[in-house]
Structure formats: structure tokens, C-alpha cells
Design a protein around this motif. Sequence first.
Motif, PDB file in Angstrom:
ATOM      1  N   ARG A  21      37.715 -14.551 -31.341  1.00 54.51           N
ATOM      2  CA  ARG A  21      38.832 -15.457 -31.068  1.00 54.51           C
ATOM      3  C   ARG A  21      38.751 -15.810 -29.589  1.00 54.51           C
ATOM      4  O   ARG A  21      38.728 -14.921 -28.742  1.00 54.51           O
ATOM      5  CB  ARG A  21      40.165 -14.783 -31.395  1.00 54.51           C
ATOM      6  N   ILE A  22      38.700 -17.095 -29.292  1.00 57.86           N
ATOM      7  CA  ILE A  22      38.481 -17.547 -27.918  1.00 57.86           C
ATOM      8  C   ILE A  22      39.762 -18.185 -27.392  1.00 57.86           C
ATOM      9  O   ILE A  22      40.358 -19.034 -28.046  1.00 57.86           O
ATOM     10  CB  ILE A  22      37.329 -18.564 -27.851  1.00 57.86           C
ATOM     11  N   TYR A  23      40.167 -17.751 -26.202  1.00 59.35           N
ATOM     12  CA  TYR A  23      41.373 -18.278 -25.566  1.00 59.35           C
ATOM     13  C   TYR A  23      40.991 -18.928 -24.242  1.00 59.35           C
ATOM     14  O   TYR A  23      40.340 -18.320 -23.403  1.00 59.35           O
ATOM     15  CB  TYR A  23      42.391 -17.160 -25.335  1.00 59.35           C
ATOM     16  N   ARG A  24      41.408 -20.182 -24.075  1.00 61.25           N
ATOM     17  CA  ARG A  24      41.153 -20.909 -22.838  1.00 61.25           C
ATOM     18  C   ARG A  24      42.412 -21.689 -22.480  1.00 61.25           C
ATOM     19  O   ARG A  24      43.305 -21.871 -23.311  1.00 61.25           O
ATOM     20  CB  ARG A  24      39.959 -21.860 -22.989  1.00 61.25           C
ATOM     21  N   SER A  25      42.473 -22.154 -21.248  1.00 65.98           N
ATOM     22  CA  SER A  25      43.645 -22.882 -20.766  1.00 65.98           C
ATOM     23  C   SER A  25      43.405 -24.389 -20.854  1.00 65.98           C
ATOM     24  O   SER A  25      42.551 -24.927 -20.143  1.00 65.98           O
ATOM     25  CB  SER A  25      43.942 -22.495 -19.310  1.00 65.98           C
ATOM     26  N   PRO A  26      44.152 -25.100 -21.708  1.00 63.93           N
ATOM     27  CA  PRO A  26      44.016 -26.561 -21.773  1.00 63.93           C
ATOM     28  C   PRO A  26      44.327 -27.232 -20.441  1.00 63.93           C
ATOM     29  O   PRO A  26      43.670 -28.212 -20.066  1.00 63.93           O
ATOM     30  CB  PRO A  26      45.035 -26.963 -22.844  1.00 63.93           C
ATOM     31  N   PHE A  72      36.692 -22.055 -11.430  1.00 60.43           N
ATOM     32  CA  PHE A  72      38.128 -21.784 -11.486  1.00 60.43           C
ATOM     33  C   PHE A  72      38.869 -22.577 -12.562  1.00 60.43           C
ATOM     34  O   PHE A  72      40.042 -22.293 -12.824  1.00 60.43           O
ATOM     35  CB  PHE A  72      38.763 -22.059 -10.122  1.00 60.43           C
ATOM     36  N   THR A  73      38.214 -23.560 -13.184  1.00 57.70           N
ATOM     37  CA  THR A  73      38.915 -24.383 -14.174  1.00 57.70           C
ATOM     38  C   THR A  73      38.257 -24.360 -15.551  1.00 57.70           C
ATOM     39  O   THR A  73      38.907 -24.067 -16.555  1.00 57.70           O
ATOM     40  CB  THR A  73      39.016 -25.840 -13.687  1.00 57.70           C
ATOM     41  N   LEU A  74      36.975 -24.653 -15.620  1.00 61.06           N
ATOM     42  CA  LEU A  74      36.292 -24.762 -16.909  1.00 61.06           C
ATOM     43  C   LEU A  74      35.726 -23.436 -17.401  1.00 61.06           C
ATOM     44  O   LEU A  74      35.631 -23.211 -18.613  1.00 61.06           O
ATOM     45  CB  LEU A  74      35.146 -25.785 -16.813  1.00 61.06           C
ATOM     46  N   ARG A  75      35.363 -22.557 -16.501  1.00 62.81           N
ATOM     47  CA  ARG A  75      34.675 -21.326 -16.881  1.00 62.81           C
ATOM     48  C   ARG A  75      35.576 -20.253 -17.507  1.00 62.81           C
ATOM     49  O   ARG A  75      35.168 -19.613 -18.487  1.00 62.81           O
ATOM     50  CB  ARG A  75      33.961 -20.754 -15.651  1.00 62.81           C
ATOM     51  N   PRO A  76      36.789 -19.995 -17.010  1.00 59.63           N
ATOM     52  CA  PRO A  76      37.572 -18.864 -17.526  1.00 59.63           C
ATOM     53  C   PRO A  76      37.801 -18.935 -19.036  1.00 59.63           C
ATOM     54  O   PRO A  76      38.170 -19.983 -19.582  1.00 59.63           O
ATOM     55  CB  PRO A  76      38.894 -18.974 -16.758  1.00 59.63           C
ATOM     56  N   ALA A  77      37.598 -17.812 -19.699  1.00 62.25           N
ATOM     57  CA  ALA A  77      37.825 -17.704 -21.141  1.00 62.25           C
ATOM     58  C   ALA A  77      37.973 -16.233 -21.492  1.00 62.25           C
ATOM     59  O   ALA A  77      37.484 -15.355 -20.777  1.00 62.25           O
ATOM     60  CB  ALA A  77      36.670 -18.328 -21.926  1.00 62.25           C
ATOM     61  N   VAL A  78      38.657 -15.980 -22.596  1.00 59.91           N
ATOM     62  CA  VAL A  78      38.816 -14.619 -23.110  1.00 59.91           C
ATOM     63  C   VAL A  78      38.317 -14.613 -24.549  1.00 59.91           C
ATOM     64  O   VAL A  78      38.719 -15.449 -25.359  1.00 59.91           O
ATOM     65  CB  VAL A  78      40.289 -14.161 -23.060  1.00 59.91           C
ATOM     66  N   TYR A  79      37.408 -13.673 -24.847  1.00 57.48           N
ATOM     67  CA  TYR A  79      36.840 -13.542 -26.183  1.00 57.48           C
ATOM     68  C   TYR A  79      37.263 -12.196 -26.747  1.00 57.48           C
ATOM     69  O   TYR A  79      37.041 -11.155 -26.113  1.00 57.48           O
ATOM     70  CB  TYR A  79      35.312 -13.611 -26.126  1.00 57.48           C
ATOM     71  N   ALA A  80      37.847 -12.207 -27.918  1.00 62.08           N
ATOM     72  CA  ALA A  80      38.315 -10.959 -28.528  1.00 62.08           C
ATOM     73  C   ALA A  80      37.818 -10.876 -29.962  1.00 62.08           C
ATOM     74  O   ALA A  80      37.941 -11.837 -30.728  1.00 62.08           O
ATOM     75  CB  ALA A  80      39.845 -10.887 -28.498  1.00 62.08           C
ATOM     76  N   ASN A  81      37.244  -9.719 -30.319  1.00 59.57           N
ATOM     77  CA  ASN A  81      36.914  -9.460 -31.716  1.00 59.57           C
ATOM     78  C   ASN A  81      37.265  -8.015 -32.027  1.00 59.57           C
ATOM     79  O   ASN A  81      37.978  -7.372 -31.261  1.00 59.57           O
ATOM     80  CB  ASN A  81      35.440  -9.800 -32.019  1.00 59.57           C
ATOM     81  N   GLU A  82      36.775  -7.493 -33.127  1.00 66.30           N
ATOM     82  CA  GLU A  82      37.191  -6.162 -33.558  1.00 66.30           C
ATOM     83  C   GLU A  82      36.528  -5.048 -32.762  1.00 66.30           C
ATOM     84  O   GLU A  82      36.951  -3.896 -32.848  1.00 66.30           O
ATOM     85  CB  GLU A  82      36.886  -5.981 -35.050  1.00 66.30           C
ATOM     86  N   GLU A  83      35.503  -5.365 -31.987  1.00 61.78           N
ATOM     87  CA  GLU A  83      34.800  -4.336 -31.225  1.00 61.78           C
ATOM     88  C   GLU A  83      35.183  -4.298 -29.748  1.00 61.78           C
ATOM     89  O   GLU A  83      35.266  -3.228 -29.166  1.00 61.78           O
ATOM     90  CB  GLU A  83      33.282  -4.537 -31.323  1.00 61.78           C
ATOM     91  N   ARG A  84      35.420  -5.480 -29.155  1.00 60.73           N
ATOM     92  CA  ARG A  84      35.607  -5.484 -27.708  1.00 60.73           C
ATOM     93  C   ARG A  84      36.376  -6.709 -27.246  1.00 60.73           C
ATOM     94  O   ARG A  84      36.586  -7.672 -27.971  1.00 60.73           O
ATOM     95  CB  ARG A  84      34.248  -5.428 -27.012  1.00 60.73           C
ATOM     96  N   ARG A  88      35.857 -13.645 -19.246  1.00 63.60           N
ATOM     97  CA  ARG A  88      35.004 -14.456 -18.366  1.00 63.60           C
ATOM     98  C   ARG A  88      35.888 -15.065 -17.293  1.00 63.60           C
ATOM     99  O   ARG A  88      36.580 -16.051 -17.524  1.00 63.60           O
ATOM    100  CB  ARG A  88      34.280 -15.547 -19.163  1.00 63.60           C
ATOM    101  N   ASN A  89      35.873 -14.456 -16.121  1.00 65.66           N
ATOM    102  CA  ASN A  89      36.641 -14.914 -14.972  1.00 65.66           C
ATOM    103  C   ASN A  89      35.755 -15.783 -14.070  1.00 65.66           C
ATOM    104  O   ASN A  89      34.569 -15.933 -14.335  1.00 65.66           O
ATOM    105  CB  ASN A  89      37.211 -13.712 -14.218  1.00 65.66           C
ATOM    106  N   PRO A  90      36.309 -16.365 -13.010  1.00 70.84           N
ATOM    107  CA  PRO A  90      35.508 -17.270 -12.179  1.00 70.84           C
ATOM    108  C   PRO A  90      34.169 -16.701 -11.715  1.00 70.84           C
ATOM    109  O   PRO A  90      33.158 -17.384 -11.770  1.00 70.84           O
ATOM    110  CB  PRO A  90      36.447 -17.562 -11.006  1.00 70.84           C
ATOM    111  N   TYR A 120      41.975  -5.752 -14.567  1.00 73.63           N
ATOM    112  CA  TYR A 120      41.223  -6.997 -14.649  1.00 73.63           C
ATOM    113  C   TYR A 120      42.189  -8.116 -15.054  1.00 73.63           C
ATOM    114  O   TYR A 120      42.850  -8.030 -16.091  1.00 73.63           O
ATOM    115  CB  TYR A 120      40.107  -6.892 -15.686  1.00 73.63           C
ATOM    116  N   GLN A 121      42.244  -9.146 -14.237  1.00 77.06           N
ATOM    117  CA  GLN A 121      43.140 -10.265 -14.508  1.00 77.06           C
ATOM    118  C   GLN A 121      42.525 -11.203 -15.535  1.00 77.06           C
ATOM    119  O   GLN A 121      41.310 -11.431 -15.545  1.00 77.06           O
ATOM    120  CB  GLN A 121      43.439 -11.032 -13.226  1.00 77.06           C
ATOM    121  N   LEU A 122      43.381 -11.764 -16.397  1.00 78.78           N
ATOM    122  CA  LEU A 122      42.940 -12.732 -17.400  1.00 78.78           C
ATOM    123  C   LEU A 122      43.187 -14.143 -16.864  1.00 78.78           C
ATOM    124  O   LEU A 122      44.270 -14.701 -17.021  1.00 78.78           O
ATOM    125  CB  LEU A 122      43.696 -12.531 -18.721  1.00 78.78           C
TER     126      LEU A 122
END
Length: 220
Positions: A21-26, A72-84, A88-90, A120-122
Motif C-alpha cells: 500500500r503506497i501513500y504519497r502527498s497529492p 522534497f516533493t516528488l520523492r517522499p512515499a511510504v510503502y506498507a505490506n504485511e512484512e515491513r 522513502r524520505n528526501p 523516523y519522520q514520515l
Amino acid sequence: MTTPDHQSPAPDSSAPHSRDRIYRSPAGLAAGGLLLAIVLWLGIDALVFGHGRTPWLALAAMILVIPLVTAFTLRPAVYANEERLRIRNPFRVIVLPWGSVAAIRSGYSNEVVATSGTKYQLWAVPVSLRARKKAARQHTRATTQTARPGARGRTGTAPPVAAGPTRAQTDQIMEDLRELAETRRNAEHAQGEPTVRWAYEVMGPAVAGAVVLAILLAAG
């Protein structure tokens, strides 16, 4: 606000497969796209129509600015699955197996605390105080209309409540991550130590651009 997406991870024979599951900021994506368009427009204009040292200064500035804007804008993302959980910060990529996550906290920023105590900041899930206040007002309005004496009409049903979120989207994302951490913390394939990798692919070009720009400015 941040939106989830889905993406299948790369094959890995050492761990079970699960969907990310990928979370990013529109807002971050939109701002990054706009800033990059402005930088490219100004930079290309200086390269084509500039005189003397101007094209070289513009090129060095673009090499410096484009990686930073992207980081600082396009790169940040958070990936979550059942293992880990992969963050991805700047300038860093942090991978935390759920067994190494001690807490997921929300305040003026959203962060993950490892069992070692490291925080670790998201970046991809920024806190929006405005969204929180809006959701709180909507929740209060819905609760008041439901509990108000005489709120039910002749049909015996409560009047419709105005549509709207009763919880900020980023707060809901954090709650989903907490739930995932709680349910997967003791899973066999969710154990291990956190790993941190520096994003040299971002830092390298930015440093090179800064060095070239400094040399050009010092040369007068």
C-alpha cells in the motif's frame, strides 16, 4: 492530504509476497510538478538566450535545484505490506520490519519509533492541522444533529447529516499503519533490524551543482 495506491513489490524468494500500500502527498506532487516546470522554463530560457556566464550559471543552478525539488516533493512515499514498512524520505530510505516498530505517533508531525528508540519522520504523510480542524467540526456537527432533542421528523428518522470526513485523512492513514503494526508485529516474516540507505542518487547531483555554482560565482 495523502492518497494510497497499490503496487506489487519486486519478486523476492526469501520472503512471502504481499501487495504494497503506497501513500504519497497529492499536494507535494502538485507543488513539485509546478516548481519543476518553473525551474525548467527559466533555466532553458537562460541557456538559450543568455549571454556570457549566464548559461553556465543557469545550468549549474538547475543541476542543484532540480534534485532538491524532486527530493522534497516528488520523492517522499511510504510503502506498507504485511512484512515491513518502507519509508522513502528526501535523502534516506528506511526499511523497518514490523517487529522492529515500537510506536507510530502523530502530533505536529507523523513519525515511526523503532524499538531502539530512533525516530523516523514520515515526509509523505504530513500533518494538516487545517484538515484536522475541518474533520473535528464535521464530527461535532454530526454528533450534535444526531443527539439534538426533536431531531427526528414525522417519519421517526434523523435528518440527513451533511457529507464530509469526520477524521483527517492523514490521521486515518496513521491509524491504519498502527493497526497493521499491531497485527503483524509478532509474525515470523516481519522480524529483523531496521536498515537505512542514503539517497546518493539525489545528494550527488545536488552537491555537484552546488560546487560548480560556487566555482562560477567565485570566479566572478
